[in-house]
Write an enzyme that holds these catalytic residues in place. Sequence first.
Site, PDB file in Angstrom:
ATOM      1  N   GLN A  42       9.263  15.908   9.624  1.00 54.91           N
ATOM      2  CA  GLN A  42       8.237  14.925   9.975  1.00 54.91           C
ATOM      3  C   GLN A  42       6.887  15.590  10.139  1.00 54.91           C
ATOM      4  O   GLN A  42       5.850  15.006   9.812  1.00 54.91           O
ATOM      5  CB  GLN A  42       8.621  14.192  11.260  1.00 54.91           C
ATOM      6  CG  GLN A  42       9.728  13.169  11.058  1.00 54.91           C
ATOM      7  CD  GLN A  42       9.379  12.152   9.982  1.00 54.91           C
ATOM      8  OE1 GLN A  42       9.925  12.171   8.882  1.00 54.91           O
ATOM      9  NE2 GLN A  42       8.430  11.282  10.266  1.00 54.91           N
ATOM     10  N   SER A 100       3.061   9.401  10.920  1.00 53.17           N
ATOM     11  CA  SER A 100       4.503   9.431  11.161  1.00 53.17           C
ATOM     12  C   SER A 100       4.850  10.204  12.424  1.00 53.17           C
ATOM     13  O   SER A 100       4.104  11.084  12.874  1.00 53.17           O
ATOM     14  CB  SER A 100       5.202  10.068   9.962  1.00 53.17           C
ATOM     15  OG  SER A 100       6.584   9.858  10.030  1.00 53.17           O
ATOM     16  N   GLU A 154       9.047   6.043  16.362  1.00 52.59           N
ATOM     17  CA  GLU A 154       9.246   5.461  15.029  1.00 52.59           C
ATOM     18  C   GLU A 154      10.619   5.860  14.507  1.00 52.59           C
ATOM     19  O   GLU A 154      11.440   5.015  14.150  1.00 52.59           O
ATOM     20  CB  GLU A 154       8.149   5.962  14.092  1.00 52.59           C
ATOM     21  CG  GLU A 154       8.317   5.506  12.654  1.00 52.59           C
ATOM     22  CD  GLU A 154       7.433   6.267  11.680  1.00 52.59           C
ATOM     23  OE1 GLU A 154       7.242   5.774  10.562  1.00 52.59           O
ATOM     24  OE2 GLU A 154       6.954   7.374  12.024  1.00 52.59           O
ATOM     25  N   HIS A 155      10.857   7.147  14.412  1.00 53.54           N
ATOM     26  CA  HIS A 155      12.166   7.694  14.030  1.00 53.54           C
ATOM     27  C   HIS A 155      12.778   8.353  15.264  1.00 53.54           C
ATOM     28  O   HIS A 155      12.081   9.018  16.031  1.00 53.54           O
ATOM     29  CB  HIS A 155      12.027   8.756  12.934  1.00 53.54           C
ATOM     30  CG  HIS A 155      11.326   8.279  11.700  1.00 53.54           C
ATOM     31  ND1 HIS A 155       9.987   8.524  11.464  1.00 53.54           N
ATOM     32  CD2 HIS A 155      11.776   7.586  10.633  1.00 53.54           C
ATOM     33  CE1 HIS A 155       9.651   7.999  10.297  1.00 53.54           C
ATOM     34  NE2 HIS A 155      10.714   7.426   9.769  1.00 53.54           N
ATOM     35  N   GLN A 197     -10.617   0.714   1.138  1.00 53.21           N
ATOM     36  CA  GLN A 197     -11.049  -0.195   0.066  1.00 53.21           C
ATOM     37  C   GLN A 197      -9.871  -0.930  -0.571  1.00 53.21           C
ATOM     38  O   GLN A 197     -10.027  -2.061  -1.041  1.00 53.21           O
ATOM     39  CB  GLN A 197     -11.869   0.550  -0.978  1.00 53.21           C
ATOM     40  CG  GLN A 197     -11.177   1.698  -1.696  1.00 53.21           C
ATOM     41  CD  GLN A 197     -11.343   3.027  -1.009  1.00 53.21           C
ATOM     42  OE1 GLN A 197     -11.556   3.086   0.186  1.00 53.21           O
ATOM     43  NE2 GLN A 197     -11.248   4.106  -1.776  1.00 53.21           N
ATOM     44  N   ASP A 199      14.675   8.141   5.106  1.00 55.87           N
ATOM     45  CA  ASP A 199      13.405   8.127   4.382  1.00 55.87           C
ATOM     46  C   ASP A 199      13.601   7.815   2.906  1.00 55.87           C
ATOM     47  O   ASP A 199      12.702   7.287   2.253  1.00 55.87           O
ATOM     48  CB  ASP A 199      12.715   9.491   4.510  1.00 55.87           C
ATOM     49  CG  ASP A 199      11.703   9.517   5.633  1.00 55.87           C
ATOM     50  OD1 ASP A 199      11.498   8.491   6.292  1.00 55.87           O
ATOM     51  OD2 ASP A 199      11.107  10.593   5.852  1.00 55.87           O
ATOM     52  N   ASN A 257      -2.769   6.398   6.787  1.00 51.53           N
ATOM     53  CA  ASN A 257      -3.412   7.170   7.848  1.00 51.53           C
ATOM     54  C   ASN A 257      -4.091   6.227   8.846  1.00 51.53           C
ATOM     55  O   ASN A 257      -3.953   5.000   8.762  1.00 51.53           O
ATOM     56  CB  ASN A 257      -4.403   8.182   7.261  1.00 51.53           C
ATOM     57  CG  ASN A 257      -5.527   7.494   6.487  1.00 51.53           C
ATOM     58  OD1 ASN A 257      -5.834   6.320   6.682  1.00 51.53           O
ATOM     59  ND2 ASN A 257      -6.151   8.239   5.594  1.00 51.53           N
ATOM     60  N   TYR A 265       0.846  -1.187   0.000  1.00 53.42           N
ATOM     61  CA  TYR A 265       0.000   0.000   0.000  1.00 53.42           C
ATOM     62  C   TYR A 265       0.884   1.239   0.000  1.00 53.42           C
ATOM     63  O   TYR A 265       1.727   1.410   0.893  1.00 53.42           O
ATOM     64  CB  TYR A 265      -0.938   0.042   1.213  1.00 53.42           C
ATOM     65  CG  TYR A 265      -1.857   1.248   1.120  1.00 53.42           C
ATOM     66  CD1 TYR A 265      -2.946   1.217   0.260  1.00 53.42           C
ATOM     67  CD2 TYR A 265      -1.591   2.410   1.820  1.00 53.42           C
ATOM     68  CE1 TYR A 265      -3.764   2.324   0.103  1.00 53.42           C
ATOM     69  CE2 TYR A 265      -2.404   3.532   1.677  1.00 53.42           C
ATOM     70  CZ  TYR A 265      -3.488   3.478   0.813  1.00 53.42           C
ATOM     71  OH  TYR A 265      -4.285   4.581   0.648  1.00 53.42           O
ATOM     72  N   HIS A 283      -0.077 -40.104  19.994  1.00 53.35           N
ATOM     73  CA  HIS A 283       1.270 -39.580  19.813  1.00 53.35           C
ATOM     74  C   HIS A 283       2.306 -40.616  20.244  1.00 53.35           C
ATOM     75  O   HIS A 283       3.315 -40.833  19.565  1.00 53.35           O
ATOM     76  CB  HIS A 283       1.460 -38.298  20.646  1.00 53.35           C
ATOM     77  CG  HIS A 283       0.865 -37.067  20.036  1.00 53.35           C
ATOM     78  ND1 HIS A 283      -0.472 -36.912  19.848  1.00 53.35           N
ATOM     79  CD2 HIS A 283       1.466 -35.922  19.573  1.00 53.35           C
ATOM     80  CE1 HIS A 283      -0.694 -35.725  19.304  1.00 53.35           C
ATOM     81  NE2 HIS A 283       0.459 -35.103  19.117  1.00 53.35           N
ATOM     82  N   GLU A 340       1.127 -36.450  28.867  1.00 53.75           N
ATOM     83  CA  GLU A 340       0.107 -35.494  28.437  1.00 53.75           C
ATOM     84  C   GLU A 340      -1.216 -36.164  28.092  1.00 53.75           C
ATOM     85  O   GLU A 340      -2.181 -35.491  27.733  1.00 53.75           O
ATOM     86  CB  GLU A 340       0.609 -34.697  27.227  1.00 53.75           C
ATOM     87  CG  GLU A 340       1.711 -33.694  27.584  1.00 53.75           C
ATOM     88  CD  GLU A 340       2.043 -32.737  26.463  1.00 53.75           C
ATOM     89  OE1 GLU A 340       2.670 -31.708  26.750  1.00 53.75           O
ATOM     90  OE2 GLU A 340       1.673 -33.020  25.300  1.00 53.75           O
ATOM     91  N   HIS A 397       4.490  15.749   7.136  1.00 57.13           N
ATOM     92  CA  HIS A 397       3.839  14.542   6.618  1.00 57.13           C
ATOM     93  C   HIS A 397       2.325  14.676   6.661  1.00 57.13           C
ATOM     94  O   HIS A 397       1.628  14.303   5.721  1.00 57.13           O
ATOM     95  CB  HIS A 397       4.267  13.312   7.423  1.00 57.13           C
ATOM     96  CG  HIS A 397       5.417  12.577   6.823  1.00 57.13           C
ATOM     97  ND1 HIS A 397       5.337  11.939   5.609  1.00 57.13           N
ATOM     98  CD2 HIS A 397       6.670  12.361   7.268  1.00 57.13           C
ATOM     99  CE1 HIS A 397       6.501  11.368   5.329  1.00 57.13           C
ATOM    100  NE2 HIS A 397       7.327  11.612   6.321  1.00 57.13           N
TER     101      HIS A 397
END
Length: 443
Positions: free
Chosen positions: A255, A233, A322-323, A186, A356, A209, A124, A415, A410, A258
């Site tokens: 940043q 971000s 994140e960064h 979608q 980046d 997002n 994506y 088994h 067990e 963004h």
Amino acid sequence: MKKYINPKKSDWLKILARPTQSFEAVEPVVNEVFKAVKASGDSALATYTEKYDGVILSDFEVTQKEIEEGSSKISEDLKEAIQVAKSNIEKFHAAQKTDRVEVETMPGVECWQEKRPIQKVGLYIPGGTAPLFSTILMLAIPAKLAGCDEIVLCSPPDKQAELNPAVLYTAQLCGVTRIFKVGGIQAIASMTFGTETLPKVYKIFGPGNQYVTVAKQWATKFGVAIDMPAGPSELLVVADDSANAAFVASDLLSQAEHGVDSQVVLVSTSKTLIKNVEEEIIRQVDDLPRKQIAQRAIENSRLIYVEDDETALQIINEYGPEHYIVCVENEDFYIQNTVNAGSIFIGNYTPESAGDYASGTNHTLPTNGYAKQYSGVNLDSFMKSMTFQKISKEGIQNIGRSVELMAEAEGLQAHKNAVTLRLKELKTSPLERGKSAKADRGV
């Protein structure tokens, strides 16, 4: 930016809260779109593309002609820059390949691990206010190196029902097999279920997002894996008087531009630096084309002063950025003791922008504190580890009794029987009878 001076530890969680909607607020919309796409396929895609992107589409797949026309619009300078980034990213991710791991755990018991590519992956690529063609480099390159058979890309169309030329050029350059003009919830739903046009995939990658983030997590309810929860971000900078205030401000703004839901944080042991950074932000933001976006993001952001490195480090690990930029004199302390961060940038001359785009590391990273338990995208993200074992006659005799005892304990008799039958067969085989007879004679 909101400023905090030596905040109490009890207030940290509130101060460090991300400016995101709760999942409960987003989930009803995601659920509606998923149900529609599952039931109506391409028809639902057309409906939501018109609703959310403002364009009417009947054919979602990008043609080879469109790719060629788009690629022709890219300047040679930009193509060269993309090639430089591609080369560096390939080098870094190719170096992550590992050999087969093989061990004989006991005589006759061979175990090994091999990695195999995920056959079908979906990428994506956000569009909206900034078509992130750089994200294609970060996702398609390791997918190709891993050996994925199908690499499907979805990205939202613009008002002319087209994808950005740089998106088309980079996608073809990096080996994407099919490209679709579908965005938002979608797109994630279509890669989850498949439609008449779009194929279903096994794992979905890419940032987005808050709606895309929740949609990816929703996809896991239907047997599709995702890379990580990667939402708006964020950046945290730790800096002291050794840092260049103009550089720090530029990183924070990089940043902030963004999106309005991005967040940037400065943690510092210097009040003077904080003051200088504030002044630089005011000065630099006026020159940005995305000034309004950056200013709104700055409203969600924080300036935090603490008196010592130990407290600063605790805040950083609590936030799990994140960064994360380390621009301090005592950088080794932070580097060695930071345990929660997606990607780390060290020193005055290592802007987050380099990661980046072109340094080689991956920029698809965990946000919203998920750096505490998730890694950023890497070569292994596009592969799965498979284990193998092969047991000889000697091996089953060595390990068999242990398996029988554990299975019996067990209460799993079948088994146990699976081993017992094999051991009995070996004891009654001509070879084993011969060995037994020799033993009886003391040979």
